[in-house]
Design an enzyme around this catalytic site. Structure first.
Site, PDB file in Angstrom:
ATOM      1  N   SER A   1       0.831  -1.201   0.000  1.00 46.22           N
ATOM      2  CA  SER A   1       0.000   0.000   0.000  1.00 46.22           C
ATOM      3  C   SER A   1       0.875   1.265   0.000  1.00 46.22           C
ATOM      4  CB  SER A   1      -0.950  -0.045   1.199  1.00 46.22           C
ATOM      5  OG  SER A   1      -1.993   0.871   1.055  1.00 46.22           O
TER       6      SER A   1
ATOM      7  N   ASP B   1      -6.127  -3.772  -1.800  1.00 48.75           N
ATOM      8  CA  ASP B   1      -5.020  -3.401  -0.906  1.00 48.75           C
ATOM      9  C   ASP B   1      -4.388  -4.633  -0.247  1.00 48.75           C
ATOM     10  OD1 ASP B   1      -3.640  -2.443   1.573  1.00 48.75           O
ATOM     11  OD2 ASP B   1      -4.421  -0.515   0.892  1.00 48.75           O
TER      12      ASP B   1
END
Length: 591
Positions: free
Chosen positions: A345, A459
């Site tokens: 991320s 994510d």
């Protein structure tokens, strides 16, 4: 008149083996008749490098003495994963545990080098132990010592093969530079075809015992190239990027699956976007590649090969990820060289900039423009898939990194996303960089997934926000893990099971900010499931840095400078104590 001359010693394989056994501690006290019998019963075996001696779970029908060469043992668990147990050198034994315990083979053993062994059957083994229990005790001690050695230290890597990957490349000059870069090994010698082409396994084994490190230099002769591979712990294919990938020389065919194959790309200039991809396709068997321009690149390659590299693993955490920049500044001020980068991320975005070779000023400018000057999540849309369209995030990542591939980056790099199709972590180490970063930072509910290659990717923090184990599989060295998301909390003093009317919600939010926003709830919910995984991954790191980022919100883009400073101050305190010099040992080093 003098008496008759004593009879000359008979030079037979059995006599040479008997002489060899006399010099080993295990057999030194055995009677001469027993040694004669062992020498007669012993069966000589030649094993080419990369060949399996026996497989795990096979019947234990013999034990072996290694005279020349080197063996390695691997064990497979119930999930099918393998772990290196250790190596067996000349004068050591293997296979005795299965006979002592009367069990099946507990590991797979194969030849790392061209090797010569002596095999004794189960019958011979049992006769030896029945008549000479001291030999039994010696074998047991040797087995325990070997087990202890595998637990305490990683596999030894000190023999390398350098093979031309394109015609005309100067493998000798490169090997000489590599030998100098491996200076910590001690005396590193080059082995070339003219001196070694027709030598036997014993000559190579003696060379390995006498030198601290060896580099086998290949040429265009296929047989010599294969021999170099069989004698090495790692193989380097050297290619000149001034040539064409279509001219690539074939990769070695006899390489063991446990011997890593590296592609070294000699170049004068940094690669243009997409320029590395044809080379990776031409050398598809290579698990890793390295861009080679100067002495700093050579030093990094030597550290990666020799198990002295330092990797940086950066967690996700939204705006808290800006703290990674401050940590990086402190590491560089303390002289820590980063050789490999991984991220999730926000950590993936910062890590990609590090792997691209950006200095701190470039990182700060790029991230400020992308996240501070303009909110990347402000492109609201009808919330059927996500609250934002994802268009702004995609555009900013594409502006930051252009059309370059992951393989074009200066340092080895990977990032992770969560594959909702398979329910597993997905590792990105090939393909377009901006697409990989977009997938790694697709917060469920806030940013739409990346739909790519028949997968739905979100994510990486949903499954593993700090994938240290993925880094451990790719490099042998120390891993500095920076976790900026692990201590984030959403606190509230509310007691409620439903929300008031919409206009009252707006009023309360405006006056008191009572209710946590949907963005924070979605982001935190996406990270909660990986908390247990992250706790495990923290323990796998060599050095864990977890900056205290109280007051820095996941969506607090305007707290940019403060997050950087908090990351820097925390890392400075840790490094000034010398924590980076006292790494915890890794749990199970990968090759």
């Amino acid at each position: 008149m003098s008496g008759p001359s004593p009879p000359a010693a008979i030079d037979t394989p059995e006599a040479r083996l008997r002489c060899y056994l006399e010099g080993l501690a295990l057999f030194a006290e055995l009677p001469a008749a027993t040694l004669d019998e062992l020498a007669v019963r012993g069966e000589a075996i030649a094993l080419a490098g990369g060949t399996t001696l026996f497989e795990q779970d096979e019947n234990a029908d013999a034990f072996y003495l290694l005279r020349w060469g080197r063996l390695a043992a691997w064990r497979r668990n119930r999930e099918g994963d393998t772990r290196r147990l250790g190596q067996i050198g000349p004068g050591e034994y293997v296979g005795e545990v299965g006979l002592i315990l009367d069990q099946r083979r507990s590991a797979t053993v194969f030849a790392l080098r061209d090797s010569e062994l002596v095999r004794w059957s189960r019958d011979s083994f049992e006769q030896l132990l029945a008549h000479h229990p001291k030999a039994m005790l010696g074998l047991t001690r040797e087995a325990l010592k070997r087990y202890a050695a595998t637990v305490e230290r990683p596999a030894e890597v000190r023999c390398f093969a350098v093979l031309p990957g394109t015609p005309g490349v100067d493998a000798v000059a490169f090997a000489q530079r590599l030998a100098r870069a491996l200076h910590w090994l001690g005396r590193v010698e080059l082995v070339q075809a003219d001196a070694a082409r027709h030598r036997g396994a014993g000559w190579f084994s003696r060379m390995e015992q006498e030198a601290d490190g060896l580099i086998y230099v290949g040429d265009s002769d296929p047989q010599w190239r294969e021999r170099c591979v069989r004698q090495s712990d790692a193989v380097l294919l050297l290619a000149d990027t001034d040539d064409k990938p279509a001219n690539a020389l074939p990769a070695p065919a006899s390489r063991s699956q446990h011997t890593p194959l590296h592609l070294v790309l000699q170049r004068r200039y940094p690669p243009q976007p997409g320029e590395t991809r044809p080379w990776l396709e031409a050398f598809a068997d290579c698990a890793s590649h390295h861009h080679m321009r100067d002495d700093a690149d050579m030093a990094r390659l030597a550290r990666l090969l020799g198990g002295r590299a330092t990797a940086l693993m950066l967690s996700g955490g939204g705006a808290r990820g800006f703290a990674h920049i401050g940590v990086l500044r402190a590491l560089r001020e303390h002289g820590v060289e980063v050789d490999y980068v991984g991220g999730c991320s926000a950590g993936a975005v910062v890590g990609a900039g590090i792997a691209a070779g950006w200095d701190e000023a470039q990182l700060v400018e790029a991230l400020r423009i992308a996240f501070v000057d303009d909110n990347p999540l402000s492109d609201r849309t009808l919330p059927l898939v996500a609250m934002s369209s994802g268009r702004k995030v995609s555009q900013l990542l594409r502006r930051m990194f252009g059309e370059r591939d992951i393989g074009d980056l200066h340092l080895p790099f990977f990032c992770v996303s969560s594959d909702l199709t398979e329910g597993a972590l997905h590792v990105h180490e090939r393909g377009k960089l901006w697409i990989a970063l977009r997938a790694s930072s697709a917060i469920p509910g806030m940013v739409p997934p990346v739909f790519h290659d028949r997968r739905v990717l979100v994510d990486g923090g949903v499954i593993d926000n700090l994938p240290v184990s993925e880094m451990r599989q790719r490099m042998n060295g120390r891993i500095i893990a920076v976790d900026v998301g692990g201590n984030y909390r959403i606190d509230t003093e509310l007691e409620a099971t439903s929300l008031p009317s919409w206009w009252r919600q707006i009023l309360l939010q405006w006056r008191h900010r009572t209710y946590p926003g949907i963005g924070r709830i979605l982001w935190r919910a996406g990270m909660v499931n990986s908390a247990a995984t992250v706790a495990h991954q923290r323990r796998q790191s060599s050095l864990l840095l977890a900056p205290q980022l109280d007051g820095i919100d996941l969506l607090g883009w305007q707290q940019f400078e403060r997050a950087i400073e908090l990351g820097y101050q925390y890392a400075q305190q840790r490094l000034e104590r010398g924590d980076h010099l006292q790494d915890r040992p890794a749990a199970t080093p990968g090759l």
